[in-house]
Enzyme design. Structure first.
Site, PDB file in Angstrom:
ATOM      1  CE  LYS A  95      -3.864   2.220   0.257  1.00 23.07           C
ATOM      2  NZ  LYS A  95      -3.436   2.931  -0.988  1.00 23.07           N
ATOM      3  CD  GLN A 116       3.362   4.738   2.256  1.00 21.68           C
ATOM      4  OE1 GLN A 116       3.972   5.568   1.616  1.00 21.68           O
ATOM      5  NE2 GLN A 116       2.247   5.038   2.899  1.00 21.68           N
ATOM      6  CE  LYS A 119       4.127   7.648   5.483  1.00 23.20           C
ATOM      7  NZ  LYS A 119       3.804   8.488   4.298  1.00 23.20           N
ATOM      8  CE  LYS A 131       4.907   7.396  -2.314  1.00 19.08           C
ATOM      9  NZ  LYS A 131       4.218   7.913  -1.117  1.00 19.08           N
ATOM     10  N   GLY A 170      -2.604   8.290  -4.339  1.00 16.28           N
ATOM     11  CA  GLY A 170      -1.932   9.493  -4.822  1.00 16.28           C
ATOM     12  C   GLY A 170      -0.678   9.837  -4.041  1.00 16.28           C
ATOM     13  CG  ASP A 171       3.575  10.894  -2.977  1.00 14.59           C
ATOM     14  OD1 ASP A 171       3.438  10.741  -1.755  1.00 14.59           O
ATOM     15  OD2 ASP A 171       4.574  11.460  -3.464  1.00 14.59           O
ATOM     16  CB  THR A 214      -2.042  13.799   4.123  1.00 16.08           C
ATOM     17  OG1 THR A 214      -2.436  12.659   3.358  1.00 16.08           O
ATOM     18  CG2 THR A 214      -0.584  13.690   4.489  1.00 16.08           C
ATOM     19  CG  ASN A 245      -4.061  16.218  -0.822  1.00 14.07           C
ATOM     20  OD1 ASN A 245      -3.583  15.589   0.122  1.00 14.07           O
ATOM     21  ND2 ASN A 245      -5.356  16.269  -1.039  1.00 14.07           N
ATOM     22  CB  SER A 383      -5.452   4.927   1.844  1.00 14.37           C
ATOM     23  OG  SER A 383      -5.249   5.991   0.949  1.00 14.37           O
TER      24      SER A 383
HETATM   25  P1  NDP Z   1       0.942  17.750  -4.513  1.00 21.26           P
HETATM   26  O1  NDP Z   1       1.413  17.351  -5.838  1.00 21.26           O
HETATM   27  O2  NDP Z   1      -0.508  17.973  -4.289  1.00 21.26           O
HETATM   28  O3  NDP Z   1       1.697  19.076  -4.029  1.00 21.26           O
HETATM   29  C1  NDP Z   1       3.076  19.110  -3.943  1.00 21.26           C
HETATM   30  C2  NDP Z   1       3.502  20.494  -3.507  1.00 21.26           C
HETATM   31  O4  NDP Z   1       4.890  20.476  -3.191  1.00 21.26           O
HETATM   32  C3  NDP Z   1       3.326  21.538  -4.586  1.00 21.26           C
HETATM   33  O5  NDP Z   1       3.087  22.790  -4.001  1.00 21.26           O
HETATM   34  C4  NDP Z   1       4.673  21.488  -5.287  1.00 21.26           C
HETATM   35  O6  NDP Z   1       5.007  22.668  -5.995  1.00 21.26           O
HETATM   36  C5  NDP Z   1       5.602  21.304  -4.110  1.00 21.26           C
HETATM   37  N1  NDP Z   1       6.812  20.607  -4.565  1.00 21.26           N
HETATM   38  C6  NDP Z   1       6.890  19.396  -5.153  1.00 21.26           C
HETATM   39  N2  NDP Z   1       8.156  19.098  -5.451  1.00 21.26           N
HETATM   40  C7  NDP Z   1       8.878  20.144  -5.036  1.00 21.26           C
HETATM   41  C8  NDP Z   1      10.251  20.427  -5.062  1.00 21.26           C
HETATM   42  N3  NDP Z   1      11.138  19.562  -5.583  1.00 21.26           N
HETATM   43  N4  NDP Z   1      10.667  21.605  -4.512  1.00 21.26           N
HETATM   44  C9  NDP Z   1       9.776  22.488  -3.977  1.00 21.26           C
HETATM   45  N5  NDP Z   1       8.446  22.263  -3.941  1.00 21.26           N
HETATM   46  C10 NDP Z   1       8.022  21.115  -4.455  1.00 21.26           C
HETATM   47  O7  NDP Z   1       1.508  16.629  -3.518  1.00 21.26           O
HETATM   48  P2  NDP Z   1       1.028  16.259  -2.029  1.00 21.26           P
HETATM   49  O8  NDP Z   1       0.558  17.474  -1.317  1.00 21.26           O
HETATM   50  O9  NDP Z   1       0.153  15.091  -2.142  1.00 21.26           O
HETATM   51  O10 NDP Z   1       2.401  15.763  -1.393  1.00 21.26           O
HETATM   52  C11 NDP Z   1       3.280  16.610  -0.688  1.00 21.26           C
HETATM   53  C12 NDP Z   1       4.193  15.804   0.210  1.00 21.26           C
HETATM   54  O11 NDP Z   1       3.399  15.056   1.133  1.00 21.26           O
HETATM   55  C13 NDP Z   1       5.072  14.763  -0.479  1.00 21.26           C
HETATM   56  O12 NDP Z   1       6.280  14.647   0.228  1.00 21.26           O
HETATM   57  C14 NDP Z   1       4.274  13.477  -0.332  1.00 21.26           C
HETATM   58  O13 NDP Z   1       5.090  12.340  -0.419  1.00 21.26           O
HETATM   59  C15 NDP Z   1       3.722  13.672   1.063  1.00 21.26           C
HETATM   60  N6  NDP Z   1       2.555  12.883   1.415  1.00 21.26           N
HETATM   61  C16 NDP Z   1       1.421  12.922   0.667  1.00 21.26           C
HETATM   62  C17 NDP Z   1       0.312  12.197   1.051  1.00 21.26           C
HETATM   63  C18 NDP Z   1      -0.981  12.259   0.309  1.00 21.26           C
HETATM   64  O14 NDP Z   1      -1.937  11.637   0.758  1.00 21.26           O
HETATM   65  N7  NDP Z   1      -1.085  12.989  -0.793  1.00 21.26           N
HETATM   66  C19 NDP Z   1       0.350  11.313   2.226  1.00 21.26           C
HETATM   67  C20 NDP Z   1       1.576  11.401   2.995  1.00 21.26           C
HETATM   68  C21 NDP Z   1       2.624  12.152   2.573  1.00 21.26           C
HETATM   69  P3  NDP Z   1       4.855  22.695  -7.593  1.00 21.26           P
HETATM   70  O15 NDP Z   1       3.387  22.808  -7.858  1.00 21.26           O
HETATM   71  O16 NDP Z   1       5.634  23.895  -8.028  1.00 21.26           O
HETATM   72  O17 NDP Z   1       5.449  21.434  -8.117  1.00 21.26           O
HETATM   73  O1  2IT Z   2       3.116   8.896   1.444  1.00 25.31           O
HETATM   74  C1  2IT Z   2       1.958   8.474   1.640  1.00 25.31           C
HETATM   75  O2  2IT Z   2       1.640   7.947   2.718  1.00 25.31           O
HETATM   76  C2  2IT Z   2       0.962   8.642   0.579  1.00 25.31           C
HETATM   77  N1  2IT Z   2       1.272   9.216  -0.454  1.00 25.31           N
HETATM   78  C3  2IT Z   2      -0.417   8.065   0.744  1.00 25.31           C
HETATM   79  C4  2IT Z   2      -0.426   6.612   0.411  1.00 25.31           C
HETATM   80  C5  2IT Z   2      -1.784   5.960   0.383  1.00 25.31           C
HETATM   81  O3  2IT Z   2      -1.801   4.771   0.023  1.00 25.31           O
HETATM   82  O4  2IT Z   2      -2.789   6.587   0.679  1.00 25.31           O
END
Ligand code: NDP
Ligand code: 2IT
Length: 451
Positions: A95, A116, A119, A131, A170-171, A214, A245, A383
């Site tokens: 997952k 993961q 976590k 992943k 998603g991520d 998240t 997100n 999830s």
């Molecule tokens: P999104 O794609 O929705 O948003 C990512 C954000 O981070 C954007 O604002 C993006 O800017 C910025 N970003 C991405 N890469 C870079 C970079 N190299 N340098 C600076 N800014 C950057 O992703 P999420 O919000 O889903 O994910 C954000 C973080 O949270 C990640 O580390 C992800 O692994 C983690 N995460 C996500 C989960 C989820 O459920 N979605 C769960 C747990 C952790 P730009 O638009 O300019 O690219």
């Molecule tokens: O980093 C993470 O925990 C996620 N991107 C969410 C993974 C999931 O299966 O919901």
């Protein structure tokens, strides 16, 4: 164990990991942080040492790497590389999310899959670690091109996944739109309507609160950490990075608790709004980022606030920092500035956003430091709740899912305290989360024999 002996053991272990996985620097970083916590624990519990659990857990069960060909809007051939890392299935189906970003490579996805495992174990739900993703860059692509890519990606991935085998989500770069395109393609190819992905739309098997989970979860975790020092979010100034997100819903929940979020960023720079990003301004950001797919700098023009091109927000004075963008976005110098400016709580929405030196500094200063694998576990936990609802063929209310999510975050915090509380009362969340996540995985692997 004294520090010298521990360092030697960690270095010996890491030398083998590095030799076997050369150039995967993020993977080395993630493994090192975990083994630093685990080696002293394993020395006291020889069954894990004898069973070579640490050596086994660093080796993915399976790595899939494949070509993703697609046609762009001009009818030209494009090719990307797709991956799925099936890291560990000791306690449940693989997952974890899918990331679409040009920086994606094997090492980045292995670090994420490795994190993961722990976590998912911390959530208490039956989910293994995985992943995946691709070096495809969704920026500047039309909806049609994103769909073409997602369909091609799923055409290969579908033969490896399934609701009892591997359940992606998603991520970075993968939200509701991409999950929709991938789910549609899976359904066409397999002739099955199943919970093979999470983060689905509400009308077709998704869970309420999954989009929020998240960011809300990282806020609930901050709330628990603050409570250990008799503090609360109300009235506090919060610096958030990212504007995707996780950042959006961290901002929403902090604001609902009466905190003031003063920054958000993207890969180009950050905005500083000293009056706080309230619900109306956040709605503007959500439309800007999720619908128009624009840049955060537009916020500065719209609301007449400062925009800092090419900078991260860690220099802004705050009580609480929530890195919610990407790995290694907060370094030692940033950590020092944060603490010097009075920041005493860091709750990580992103995965591994702080560099090892920054983490060391937070621990040395004994601030409330909630690492990603604990603080951002609310996303994958919800999830897991989506998977349960799919299996039951029922949907729970918003309140019910949120209440379960909140309880899971409280329980993760308790686990961190149980395994991470030091003699002077300081809670080392790094140690707590790593050991707390490890025990269940390790016991399951030992019970299952040669796995
Ligand atoms: P999104 O794609 O929705 O948003 C990512 C954000 O981070 C954007 O604002 C993006 O800017 C910025 N970003 C991405 N890469 C870079 C970079 N190299 N340098 C600076 N800014 C950057 O992703 P999420 O919000 O889903 O994910 C954000 C973080 O949270 C990640 O580390 C992800 O692994 C983690 N995460 C996500 C989960 C989820 O459920 N979605 C769960 C747990 C952790 P730009 O638009 O300019 O690219
Ligand atoms: O980093 C993470 O925990 C996620 N991107 C969410 C993974 C999931 O299966 O919901």
């Amino acid at each position: 164990m004294n520090k010298e002996v521990l360092d030697q053991k960690v270095n010996d272990f890491m030398a083998k990991v590095i030799a076997k996985n050369p150039s995967e620097v993020e993977f080395h970083q993630a493994v090192k942080e975990v083994v630093e916590s685990l080696i002293p624990y394993i020395e006291e519990h020889p069954k894990y040492k004898d069973g070579k659990v640490l050596e086994r857990i660093c080796e993915p069960e399976r790595v899939l790497m494949f070509r993703v060909p697609w046609l762009d809007d001009k009818g030209e051939f494009q090719v990307n590389r797709g991956f799925r890392i099936e890291m560990n299935s000791a306690i449940g189906p693989y997952k974890g999310g899918l990331r679409l970003h040009p920086t994606v490579n094997l090492g980045v996805l292995k670090f994420l899959a490795f994190e993961q495992i722990f976590k998912n174990s911390l959530t208490t739900l039956p989910m293994g670690g995985g992943k995946g993703g691709s070096d495809f860059d969704p920026k500047g692509k039309s909806d049609n091109e994103v769909m073409k890519f997602c369909q091609s990606f799923m055409t290969e991935l579908q033969r490896h996944i399934g609701p009892d085998t591997d359940v992606p989500a998603g991520d970075i770069g993968v939200g509701g739109r991409e999950i929709g395109f991938m789910f549609g393609q899976y359904k066409r190819l397999r002739n099955e309507f199943t919970g093979v992905l999470t983060g689905k739309g509400l009308e077709w098997g998704g869970s309420l609160i999954r989009p929020e989970a998240t960011g809300y979860g990282a806020t609930y975790f901050a709330k628990e950490m603050l409570a250990t020092r008799g503090l609360e979010i109300e009235g506090k100034t919060v610096v958030i990075s990212g504007s995707g997100n996780v950042s959006q819903y961290a901002c929403e929940r902090v604001t609902m608790y009466g905190g003031k979020v003063v920054t958000m960023s993207d890969s180009n720079g950050f905005i500083y709004d000293p009056n706080g990003i309230d619900a109306e301004k956040l709605a503007y950001i959500m439309n800007l980022k999720n619908v128009k797919r624009g840049r955060i700098s537009d916020y500065a023009t719209k609301y007449g606030v400062e925009y800092h091109e090419g900078k991260t927000p860690w220099g802004v004075k705050c009580d609480i920092a929530m890195p919610c963008a990407t790995q290694n976005e907060l370094n030692e110098a940033d950590a020092k500035v944060l603490v010097a400016n009075g920041c005493y709580c860091v709750s990580e929405g992103a995965n591994m956003p702080s560099t090892p030196e920054a983490v060391e500094y937070f621990l040395e200063k004994k601030i409330l430091y909630g690492l990603g694998k604990a603080a951002n576990a609310g996303g994958v936990a919800t999830s897991g709740l989506e998977m349960s609802q799919n299996s039951l063929r029922l949907s729970w209310t918003r309140e019910e899912v949120d209440q379960r999510l909140h309880q899971i975050m409280i329980d993760i915090h308790k686990t961190c305290v149980k395994f991470g509380k030091e003699e002077d009362g300081f809670i080392n969340y790094v140690k707590g989360a790593n050991i707390g996540g490890f025990v269940k995985i390790a016991d399951s692997m030992l019970a299952q024999g040669l796995v």
